[in-house]
Design a protein around this motif. Sequence first.
Motif, mmCIF file in Angstrom:
data_model
loop_
_atom_site.group_PDB
_atom_site.id
_atom_site.type_symbol
_atom_site.label_atom_id
_atom_site.label_comp_id
_atom_site.label_asym_id
_atom_site.label_seq_id
_atom_site.Cartn_x
_atom_site.Cartn_y
_atom_site.Cartn_z
ATOM 1 N N PHE A 76 -59.497 72.093 -13.737
ATOM 2 C CA PHE A 76 -59.707 72.832 -14.986
ATOM 3 C C PHE A 76 -60.562 74.076 -14.775
ATOM 4 C CE2 PHE A 76 -59.520 68.224 -15.685
ATOM 5 C CZ PHE A 76 -58.330 68.144 -16.401
ATOM 6 N N MET A 77 -60.524 74.620 -13.559
ATOM 7 C CA MET A 77 -61.340 75.784 -13.225
ATOM 8 C C MET A 77 -60.951 77.010 -14.055
ATOM 9 S SD MET A 77 -63.360 75.038 -10.421
ATOM 10 C CE MET A 77 -63.354 76.126 -9.008
ATOM 11 N N HIS A 78 -59.681 77.120 -14.429
ATOM 12 C CA HIS A 78 -59.199 78.322 -15.116
ATOM 13 C C HIS A 78 -59.598 78.349 -16.589
ATOM 14 C CE1 HIS A 78 -56.279 75.143 -15.721
ATOM 15 N NE2 HIS A 78 -55.809 75.781 -16.776
ATOM 16 N N SER A 79 -59.792 77.159 -17.190
ATOM 17 C CA SER A 79 -60.123 77.126 -18.613
ATOM 18 C C SER A 79 -60.918 75.861 -18.928
ATOM 19 C CB SER A 79 -58.846 77.175 -19.458
ATOM 20 O OG SER A 79 -59.152 77.181 -20.836
ATOM 21 N N PRO A 80 -62.177 75.794 -18.503
ATOM 22 C CA PRO A 80 -62.971 74.579 -18.724
ATOM 23 C C PRO A 80 -63.459 74.453 -20.162
ATOM 24 C CG PRO A 80 -64.311 76.251 -17.670
ATOM 25 C CD PRO A 80 -62.925 76.818 -17.751
ATOM 26 N N SER A 81 -63.571 73.226 -20.600
ATOM 27 C CA SER A 81 -64.103 72.939 -21.931
ATOM 28 C C SER A 81 -65.436 72.205 -21.785
ATOM 29 C CB SER A 81 -63.118 72.087 -22.726
ATOM 30 O OG SER A 81 -63.018 70.796 -22.152
ATOM 31 N N VAL A 82 -66.065 71.903 -22.918
ATOM 32 C CA VAL A 82 -67.342 71.192 -22.891
ATOM 33 C C VAL A 82 -67.177 69.803 -22.279
ATOM 34 C CG1 VAL A 82 -69.141 70.185 -24.339
ATOM 35 C CG2 VAL A 82 -68.296 72.468 -24.837
ATOM 36 N N SER A 83 -66.066 69.140 -22.569
ATOM 37 C CA SER A 83 -65.836 67.805 -22.000
ATOM 38 C C SER A 83 -65.692 67.859 -20.483
ATOM 39 C CB SER A 83 -64.578 67.175 -22.620
ATOM 40 O OG SER A 83 -63.423 67.929 -22.320
#
Length: 217
Positions: A152-159
């Motif tokens: 998820f390096m391109h679009s990480p979220s808080v989770s």
Amino acid sequence: MKNFGYIQSNADHTLFLKHDGRRLTALIVCVDDIVVTGNDTGEQLKLQKYLSPEFEMKDLGDLKYFLGIEVARSTTGIFLSQQKYVLDLFTETGMLGCKPVDTPIEMYHKLCEDMDQEPSNKEQYQCLVGRLIYLAHTKPDIAYDVSVVSQFMHSPSVSHRNAVDRILIYLKAGPGKGLTVSRNRDLEVVGYTDADWVAPLLTDTLLQVTSLLWEVT
């Protein structure tokens, strides 16, 4: 190096190897540092004499610390760890006082890419995951978990960031843990784990079978 009979590795172009029967000498370069190892002491001395006219060099003795990896020797073998690297990471992230957890990732985790989730700082996330990838060299117990969060390096979220933080918290339990290379002639690689993946799988299977038998009868 090639002129002196060394072969450049195709896997790592900074690595040069020289075989002479059962004798092996290896040299690896990182910016202005050179590490030389092998079982041919005479060849190592010849190599140092050969390179001295080309470069200004200083012999620092036995390898103790290189690229964040600490090297400790004993009569039983060599121990590799990254304790200072881990502690520095705790300090930088403000997690030095955190309480450790038993596992680096939650059981039955459901990390996925969800556009509705709150985004996390992309640059910080990529930096932390990159540091964890390097840590996995001496801490293979986090290899799977790091492979998960690196998706998820391109679009990480808080989770996703919370999952990265959990890996860091897990490392707090043993920042000095590492790999031991035993001093023997056995080339077999042996690994140990305390993760019991079989029991939950068998339990789920038995429950399904029991449920099926109950329905049939």
